[in-house]
Design a protein around this motif. Structure first.
Motif, PDB file in Angstrom:
ATOM      1  N   CYS A  81      43.234 139.651  70.981  1.00 12.92           N
ATOM      2  CA  CYS A  81      43.456 139.980  72.389  1.00 12.92           C
ATOM      3  C   CYS A  81      43.175 141.459  72.649  1.00 12.92           C
ATOM      4  N   LEU A  82      42.775 141.765  73.865  1.00 16.02           N
ATOM      5  CA  LEU A  82      42.475 143.140  74.256  1.00 16.02           C
ATOM      6  C   LEU A  82      43.617 143.710  75.081  1.00 16.02           C
ATOM      7  N   HIS A  83      44.029 144.930  74.763  1.00 17.21           N
ATOM      8  CA  HIS A  83      45.088 145.606  75.514  1.00 17.21           C
ATOM      9  C   HIS A  83      44.477 146.691  76.392  1.00 17.21           C
ATOM     10  N   ARG A  84      44.850 146.699  77.656  1.00 19.16           N
ATOM     11  CA  ARG A  84      44.473 147.769  78.570  1.00 19.16           C
ATOM     12  C   ARG A  84      45.627 148.773  78.571  1.00 19.16           C
ATOM     13  N   GLU A  85      45.514 149.796  77.746  1.00 12.22           N
ATOM     14  CA  GLU A  85      46.623 150.717  77.523  1.00 12.22           C
ATOM     15  C   GLU A  85      47.000 151.503  78.776  1.00 12.22           C
ATOM     16  N   GLU A  86      46.088 151.599  79.734  1.00 15.06           N
ATOM     17  CA  GLU A  86      46.372 152.345  80.952  1.00 15.06           C
ATOM     18  C   GLU A  86      47.152 151.537  81.976  1.00 15.06           C
ATOM     19  N   VAL A  87      47.377 150.236  81.687  1.00 13.57           N
ATOM     20  CA  VAL A  87      48.080 149.352  82.625  1.00 13.57           C
ATOM     21  C   VAL A  87      49.392 148.905  82.003  1.00 13.57           C
ATOM     22  N   GLY A  88      50.481 149.030  82.775  1.00 15.90           N
ATOM     23  CA  GLY A  88      51.794 148.685  82.233  1.00 15.90           C
ATOM     24  C   GLY A  88      52.301 147.314  82.624  1.00 15.90           C
ATOM     25  N   GLU A  89      51.683 146.683  83.642  1.00 21.46           N
ATOM     26  CA  GLU A  89      52.172 145.404  84.133  1.00 21.46           C
ATOM     27  C   GLU A  89      51.211 144.272  83.763  1.00 21.46           C
ATOM     28  N   PRO A  90      51.745 143.134  83.337  1.00 21.59           N
ATOM     29  CA  PRO A  90      50.879 141.990  83.046  1.00 21.59           C
ATOM     30  C   PRO A  90      50.421 141.315  84.327  1.00 21.59           C
ATOM     31  N   ALA A  91      49.454 140.443  84.217  1.00 19.38           N
ATOM     32  CA  ALA A  91      49.118 139.575  85.334  1.00 19.38           C
ATOM     33  C   ALA A  91      50.340 138.724  85.659  1.00 19.38           C
ATOM     34  N   SER A  92      50.589 138.514  86.945  1.00 17.57           N
ATOM     35  CA  SER A  92      51.816 137.823  87.353  1.00 17.57           C
ATOM     36  C   SER A  92      51.503 136.772  88.408  1.00 17.57           C
ATOM     37  N   SER A  93      52.263 135.678  88.362  1.00 17.45           N
ATOM     38  CA  SER A  93      52.188 134.627  89.373  1.00 17.45           C
ATOM     39  C   SER A  93      53.566 134.431  89.976  1.00 17.45           C
ATOM     40  N   TYR A  94      53.599 134.288  91.284  1.00 15.19           N
ATOM     41  CA  TYR A  94      54.836 134.009  92.005  1.00 15.19           C
ATOM     42  C   TYR A  94      54.676 132.639  92.651  1.00 15.19           C
ATOM     43  N   ILE A  95      55.496 131.704  92.208  1.00 13.36           N
ATOM     44  CA  ILE A  95      55.306 130.294  92.532  1.00 13.36           C
ATOM     45  C   ILE A  95      56.499 129.778  93.326  1.00 13.36           C
ATOM     46  N   ILE A  96      56.221 129.168  94.463  1.00 13.47           N
ATOM     47  CA  ILE A  96      57.267 128.535  95.267  1.00 13.47           C
ATOM     48  C   ILE A  96      57.093 127.021  95.159  1.00 13.47           C
ATOM     49  N   LYS A  97      58.097 126.353  94.611  1.00 16.72           N
ATOM     50  CA  LYS A  97      58.081 124.897  94.462  1.00 16.72           C
ATOM     51  C   LYS A  97      58.951 124.262  95.547  1.00 16.72           C
ATOM     52  N   SER A  98      58.399 123.282  96.212  1.00 17.52           N
ATOM     53  CA  SER A  98      59.139 122.570  97.250  1.00 17.52           C
ATOM     54  C   SER A  98      59.701 121.269  96.697  1.00 17.52           C
ATOM     55  N   ARG A  99      61.018 121.116  96.749  1.00 19.09           N
ATOM     56  CA  ARG A  99      61.641 119.877  96.271  1.00 19.09           C
ATOM     57  C   ARG A  99      61.293 118.700  97.176  1.00 19.09           C
ATOM     58  N   SER A 100      61.089 118.946  98.451  1.00 17.15           N
ATOM     59  CA  SER A 100      60.851 117.848  99.391  1.00 17.15           C
ATOM     60  C   SER A 100      59.471 117.223  99.221  1.00 17.15           C
ATOM     61  N   THR A 101      58.490 118.018  98.791  1.00 18.42           N
ATOM     62  CA  THR A 101      57.128 117.498  98.649  1.00 18.42           C
ATOM     63  C   THR A 101      56.648 117.438  97.203  1.00 18.42           C
ATOM     64  N   GLY A 102      57.295 118.158  96.293  1.00 17.44           N
ATOM     65  CA  GLY A 102      56.846 118.213  94.909  1.00 17.44           C
ATOM     66  C   GLY A 102      55.641 119.106  94.702  1.00 17.44           C
ATOM     67  N   SER A 103      55.198 119.786  95.737  1.00 17.90           N
ATOM     68  CA  SER A 103      54.023 120.657  95.627  1.00 17.90           C
ATOM     69  C   SER A 103      54.466 122.095  95.374  1.00 17.90           C
ATOM     70  N   ARG A 104      53.484 122.966  95.118  1.00 22.22           N
ATOM     71  CA  ARG A 104      53.810 124.361  94.876  1.00 22.22           C
ATOM     72  C   ARG A 104      52.728 125.266  95.424  1.00 22.22           C
ATOM     73  N   THR A 105      53.135 126.445  95.849  1.00 22.68           N
ATOM     74  CA  THR A 105      52.230 127.469  96.341  1.00 22.68           C
ATOM     75  C   THR A 105      52.279 128.647  95.370  1.00 22.68           C
ATOM     76  N   ILE A 106      51.106 129.171  95.000  1.00 25.18           N
ATOM     77  CA  ILE A 106      51.028 130.205  93.971  1.00 25.18           C
ATOM     78  C   ILE A 106      50.366 131.455  94.541  1.00 25.18           C
ATOM     79  N   VAL A 107      51.017 132.589  94.323  1.00 30.48           N
ATOM     80  CA  VAL A 107      50.445 133.887  94.673  1.00 30.48           C
ATOM     81  C   VAL A 107      50.280 134.680  93.380  1.00 30.48           C
ATOM     82  N   ASN A 108      49.044 135.098  93.085  1.00 27.83           N
ATOM     83  CA  ASN A 108      48.759 135.823  91.850  1.00 27.83           C
ATOM     84  C   ASN A 108      48.590 137.313  92.105  1.00 27.83           C
TER      85      ASN A 108
END
Length: 314
Positions: free
Chosen positions: A93-120
């Protein structure tokens, strides 16, 4: 010893479960919060390793992940490594030493529909073709199959195509698989044409005017001369209709769809690498579909291999 190398982005996921999606500017309370490592290829190799652990002879196939990570000392890199090592080889794997945060996903799951929305969010500089070539040359002929996630790191299709062509030139016996997923992204058809195994998403196929799996595969067969397997993910298409109906109306219900497609690909890669000659394509598809069906009935990926132990060992 044979290596399967997965090439794609690695994320840290934050998953919020809500009763229903909020309207714009609405304040809503989540019923649960989960943080875990995610990403298409990392999910796939996590499940695939479980299947290989049950196979004979054990250790005949090893898994490696080639991804871009933040600085070695960052909490994100440490969390990702602890979630995959030592079962998955991360030494390349390659490390970008100048970057401190990993790639991130923020996921909202809806119990009523079983679907999910993803923000990367991903501030990590993309993998370059020369960086991939250096890694591939270091592995040499130890690697027998490369799986590319065309929507993750290396998600610039032109870069991924250069990587594939480097493998064709330097290691002509290596097999290449690719996931063609995101609709509207130029260059994915060219990636499919360069691969031996292609996984199409429903959304990509429909965005290209295909209304059914058979129609997609018939058309793609003439456009992908190197491919010997073309697989529209049953989790996302026709078989899924029956799968979801069974889960929603029968004794099981959909719990977590995040990574269902990644799990299907793990099942197919297992069939291709461990049962290339003794399982027909229909059995590989059935196995991968069963595996993905079991995944959507639970949170995360833990224990999936044990749930299909009988199928793996026979």
């Amino acid at each position: 010893m044979t290596h399967l190398v997965a090439v794609g982005a690695c994320y840290l996921d934050t998953v919020l479960t809500v009763e229903s999606y909020p309207a714009e500017d609405e304040k809503l309370r989540a019923s649960s919060l989960v943080r875990r490592r995610g990403g298409n290829c990392p999910n796939t190799v996590e499940v695939l390793q479980q299947l290989l652990d049950l196979s004979k002879p054990p250790g005949a196939i090893t898994l490696a992940l080639f991804t871009i990570l933040p600085s070695r000392s960052s909490a994100g890199s440490q969390q990702i490594k602890s979630s995959l090592e030592p079962a998955i080889n991360l030494t390349h794997c390659l490390h970008r030493e100048e970057v401190g945060e990993p790639a991130s996903s923020y996921i909202i799951k809806s119990r009523s529909t079983g679907s999910r929305t993803i923000v990367n969010f991903n501030d990590l500089p993309e993998m370059t073709a020369s960086e991939f070539s250096t890694m591939a040359d270091e592995l040499g002929d130890k690697a027998s199959l490369y799986h590319f996630e065309a929507t993750g790191q290396g998600r610039i299709p032109e870069t991924t195509l250069e990587c594939m062509r480097h493998l064709r030139r330097r290691f002509p016996s290596v097999r290449i698989s690719v996931e063609v997923e995101k609709p509207g992204r130029a260059g994915l058809q060219e990636l499919a044409a360069e691969a031996d195994v292609v996984f199409y998403s429903k959304t990509w196929a429909q965005s290209n005017g295909y209304l059914a799996p058979e129609e997609c595969l018939r058309a793609q067969a003439s456009l992908t001369p190197k491919a010997y397997d073309l697989a529209p993910s049953p989790v996302n298409w026709r078989r899924a209709q029956g799968l979801w109906l069974t889960l929603l109306t029968g004794e099981h219900r959909v719990v977590d769809t995040i990574g269902a497609g990644d799990t299907f690909i793990a099942g197919m890669l297992y069939g291709l690498t461990c049962h290339g000659s003794d399982w027909a394509l229909s059995r590989k598809l059935d196995f991968a579909t069963e595996l993905a069906g079991r995944k959507v009935r639970q949170e995360g990926f833990s224990g999936l291999g044990a749930l299909v132990r009988h199928s793996v060992q026979h």
